[in-house]
Design an enzyme around this catalytic site. Structure first.
Site, PDB file in Angstrom:
ATOM      1  N   HIS A 320      34.705  64.884  86.088  1.00 52.69           N
ATOM      2  CA  HIS A 320      33.995  66.160  86.076  1.00 52.69           C
ATOM      3  C   HIS A 320      32.548  66.040  86.540  1.00 52.69           C
ATOM      4  CE1 HIS A 320      37.399  67.800  83.759  1.00 52.69           C
ATOM      5  NE2 HIS A 320      36.961  68.966  84.173  1.00 52.69           N
ATOM      6  N   GLY A 321      31.971  64.891  86.443  1.00 55.79           N
ATOM      7  CA  GLY A 321      30.589  64.779  86.892  1.00 55.79           C
ATOM      8  C   GLY A 321      30.042  63.372  86.744  1.00 55.79           C
TER       9      GLY A 321
END
Length: 457
Positions: A320-321
């Site tokens: 996600h990041g």
């Protein structure tokens, strides 16, 4: 270009659909491919080459792979080269800067860090093409012989930027032959309209509350404002991403494709385990099919099961990041899911009310970790939520947005969606959808705040 934009709604989409519907079937994939190139290049022209190279390299390597016998060294080599390329591109463009910066911070070095902008959709289209390569290696289907068909699959604009993640096997037949009739177009446009309303009416509006809490400074807001902001972000993220998924599914149906469902009212869940069966279902399914089960799943004993869960949730957070808060966010869910698996789930099943309160609170806290720009700021925000800090700074936002909050809470349950499925051909529902579409357009005309949150992941 984004779906919730006037350029897309009144320029790109009408022109594309007219051409797409008028041409014979043998030209539909070329038109869809060309339209998808225009769609992606509109917002990210310099990184279009990455998607095109992904198509070319994965097509070539899988064709070579499939020319060798099962179990042969050459076949394994072509497979590993394709996976190495896909993971390598994702690593360079999404994680290299974070890793080099972290090394500098931990060691005190001052090594030069490159400036790399995250290409739109790289996480999604990389996972899609990897699923194709893996399934071809497993001989679940014959390797695609047409580079145009494979390119159309990967570059298809409805799901290119932010999913849902579509497995090649699910659309392989439709790439070669698909039916497009008025019922598909009508149902697709209705689904698209619901997604547009979710995004523009709820997500964009509720985003103002979170932005206000963020602008005020996490250490300056009251406890009430901290909870209101976190709730607003939770709803914003849900309607932002589920709205995008609905628009993608609707567009897919209008083009003759059936894309998988991506959300199933996750905020009514009675456990975190259930929540992740309902949230971003195509990503959860991808991790289960291509990582968790190959690692052994839950078939190798308790210790191996928890180790596999740890691996999955560490990867989920990092996917996600590129930031420590995302890694902690993934580990946070690993801990919660492990506790539920060990003993908590059986107690949650005893109460429909307490289990839902527990789930909402833990998920909202998790979204704070997810949304904050850094881990220290996330901890500051959470401390405001769980230590009493007086203040009436939240009252004006409740007075201004209470009807959006109430509407979002209602629409996040199955109450109205169940009614819609039963009566979507009725006149009241058609009038409602007409109003949703034009209200969304009016809001887009006046709005300067129209991000898609999941584009940054």
């Amino acid at each position: 270009m984004v779906f919730s934009s006037l350029v897309f709604l009144f320029r790109f989409l009408p022109v594309f659909l007219i051409i797409y519907y008028l041409v014979p079937f043998k030209f539909k994939n070329p038109v869809l491919f060309a339209g998808s190139v225009v769609f992606y290049a509109w917002g990210e022209p310099r990184y279009l080459i990455l998607v095109l190279f992904s198509i070319l390299i994965n097509y070539s390597l899988t064709r070579l792979m499939c020319s060798y016998e099962k179990g042969s060294l050459q076949r394994k080599l072509m497979f590993l080269l394709a996976i190495f390329y896909d993971v390598g591109m994702l690593f360079v463009f999404k994680y290299l800067v974070f890793i080099m910066t972290s090394i500098n911070e931990l060691t005190g070095l001052e090594s030069p860090v490159p400036v790399i902008t995250l290409p739109l959709g790289i996480s999604f289209y990389t996972f899609q093409i990897m699923s194709y390569v893996i399934d071809a290696y497993r001989e679940k289907f014959e390797c695609e012989k047409s580079i145009l068909n494979l390119g159309t699959y990967l570059l298809m604009f409805p799901q290119l930027i932010a999913g849902p993640i579509v497995i090649y096997e699910k659309v392989a037949d439709a790439l070669k032959e698909r039916e497009i009739n008025t019922e598909h177009i009508e149902n697709g446009f209705k689904t698209f309209t619901l997604g547009l309303g979710a995004k523009v009416i709820f997500a964009n509006t509720l985003g103002n509350i979170w932005n206000a809490a963020d602008s005020a400074g996490y250490s300056n807001i009251s406890t009430g404002f901290a909870w209101l902001g976190a709730l607003a972000y939770s709803l914003q993220l849900y309607f932002d991403f589920s709205g995008y998924s609905l628009m993608a599914i609707g567009l897919g149906e209008m083009l003759g494709f059936q894309f998988p469902k991506n959300f199933d009212n996750p905020y009514i869940s009675r456990s975190v385990t259930e929540f992740w069966r309902r949230w971003h279902m195509t990503l959860t399914g991808w991790f289960r099919e291509y990582i968790y089960i190959p690692l052994g799943g839950n078939r190798e004993g308790a210790a191996r099961t928890y180790l596999n869960m740890l691996v999955i949730w560490a990867i989920t957070g990092f996917w996600h990041g590129a930031g420590w808060n995302f890694i902690v966010w993934g580990l946070y869910y690993f801990i919660l899911l492990s506790i539920e698996r060990l003993f908590l789930k059986k107690f949650l099943d005893l109460s429909k009310v307490l289990s839902r309160i527990y789930t909402l609170v833990t998920v909202i806290v998790g979204w704070v970790i997810f949304a904050a720009p850094s881990l220290p700021k996330a901890m500051t925000y959470i401390s405001r939520m769980f230590t009493w800090n007086q203040g009436m700074d939240f009252v004006e936002y409740i007075e201004t947005y209470w009807y959006f909050l109430l509407g979002a809470l209602i629409f996040s349950t199955p109450l109205l969606t169940d009614y819609y499925e039963k009566h979507k051909k009725s006149l009241p529902v058609i009038i409602f959808l007409f109003a949703v579409f034009w209200l969304s357009v009016v809001l887009l005309v006046d709005s300067v705040y129209n991000p898609f949150l999941y584009f940054r992941f």
